[in-house]
Design a protein around this motif. Structure first.
Motif, short mmCIF file in Angstrom:
data_model
loop_
_atom_site.label_atom_id
_atom_site.label_comp_id
_atom_site.label_asym_id
_atom_site.label_seq_id
_atom_site.Cartn_x
_atom_site.Cartn_y
_atom_site.Cartn_z
N UNK A 1 -30.52 -20.29 115.98
CA UNK A 1 -30.83 -21.79 116.57
C UNK A 1 -32.14 -21.82 117.03
N UNK A 2 -32.49 -21.03 118.12
CA UNK A 2 -33.64 -21.20 119.00
C UNK A 2 -34.41 -19.69 119.09
N UNK A 3 -33.74 -18.65 118.27
CA UNK A 3 -34.65 -17.51 118.21
C UNK A 3 -34.44 -16.47 119.20
N UNK A 4 -33.86 -16.87 120.25
CA UNK A 4 -33.65 -16.12 121.50
C UNK A 4 -33.14 -14.50 121.08
N UNK A 5 -33.80 -13.56 121.88
CA UNK A 5 -33.48 -12.24 121.39
C UNK A 5 -32.22 -11.97 122.46
N UNK A 6 -31.06 -11.76 121.83
CA UNK A 6 -29.72 -11.41 122.41
C UNK A 6 -29.63 -9.87 122.70
N UNK A 7 -29.90 -9.03 121.75
CA UNK A 7 -29.50 -7.79 121.90
C UNK A 7 -29.88 -6.75 120.82
N UNK A 8 -29.40 -5.71 121.07
CA UNK A 8 -29.77 -4.24 120.13
C UNK A 8 -28.69 -3.36 120.25
N UNK A 9 -28.49 -2.73 118.77
CA UNK A 9 -27.41 -1.93 118.37
C UNK A 9 -28.13 -0.61 117.90
N UNK A 10 -27.64 0.41 118.01
CA UNK A 10 -28.02 1.80 117.28
C UNK A 10 -27.48 1.59 115.72
N UNK A 11 -28.29 2.22 114.93
CA UNK A 11 -27.76 2.36 113.48
C UNK A 11 -26.23 2.44 113.36
N UNK A 12 -25.69 1.57 112.63
CA UNK A 12 -24.09 1.78 112.47
C UNK A 12 -23.28 1.22 113.43
N UNK A 13 -23.71 0.85 114.41
CA UNK A 13 -23.08 0.07 115.79
C UNK A 13 -22.54 -1.11 115.47
N UNK A 14 -21.25 -1.60 115.58
CA UNK A 14 -20.72 -2.98 115.29
C UNK A 14 -21.02 -3.94 116.34
N UNK A 15 -20.74 -5.01 116.43
CA UNK A 15 -21.46 -6.14 117.33
C UNK A 15 -20.71 -5.74 118.73
N UNK A 16 -19.43 -5.25 118.86
CA UNK A 16 -18.88 -5.24 120.31
C UNK A 16 -19.81 -4.09 120.92
N UNK A 17 -20.45 -3.07 120.25
CA UNK A 17 -21.06 -2.10 120.79
C UNK A 17 -22.67 -2.55 121.16
N UNK A 18 -23.04 -3.91 121.17
CA UNK A 18 -24.41 -4.37 121.49
C UNK A 18 -24.57 -4.25 122.99
N UNK A 19 -25.98 -3.79 123.00
CA UNK A 19 -26.57 -3.80 124.45
C UNK A 19 -27.44 -5.05 124.68
N UNK A 20 -27.10 -5.83 125.67
CA UNK A 20 -27.31 -7.21 126.06
C UNK A 20 -28.81 -7.29 126.54
N UNK A 21 -29.86 -8.21 126.10
CA UNK A 21 -31.04 -8.33 126.87
C UNK A 21 -30.83 -8.95 128.33
#
Length: 134
Positions: A75-95
């Motif tokens: 919706x707004x384009x906010x940068x939420x987070x980052x994941x390494x290759x192959x990682x699922x959403x629960x493994x996200x690093x949050x901004x």
């Protein structure tokens, strides 16, 4: 009663809470973090007990050529987070910029400093790693 820290995107459609943060947190100066965050660096953290409170269906992913995944609000384009290759959403690093209140974190390094922008000078005494942490 346990402590929790809440965050949201710019339009407040995506909201979440966590109970804590990873011990080591660095400012990342790689070109992808700079472009994703629209800033001189990105600061992200692995978190504990992530719960999406609203808007999880608004999350969209950009998969970079190297396989890393950057998640943003559709919706707004906010940068939420980052994941390494192959990682699922629960493994996200949050901004860290997504949090709505003060959070108990300390930045302890600069990573990928070999790729920092020429218009930004690192002026603190934190360790600088040309690539990831060594």
């Amino acid at each position: 009663m346990s402590t929790s820290y809440k965050g949201s995107c710019l339009c407040s459609q995506v909201t979440f809470q966590v109970s804590g943060f990873k011990e080591h947190i660095a400012n990342c100066h790689c070109s992808m973090c700079r472009k994703f965050h629209g800033a001189a660096f990105g600061t992200l953290s692995q978190v504990k007990d992530l719960i999406w409170l609203s808007g999880q269906e608004r999350l969209k992913d950009y998969v970079a050529p190297n396989g890393t995944i950057r998640t943003f609000c559709s919706e707004c384009g906010s940068s939420i987070g980052f994941r390494s290759k192959g990682n699922a959403l629960p493994d996200i690093e949050l901004s860290l910029a997504m949090f709505d209140t003060d959070i108990p974190v300390n930045i302890d390094a600069h990573i990928y400093s070999a790729y920092k922008s020429n218009w930004h000078e690192i002026t603190d005494d934190l360790p600088q790693y040309k690539e990831g942490r060594e």
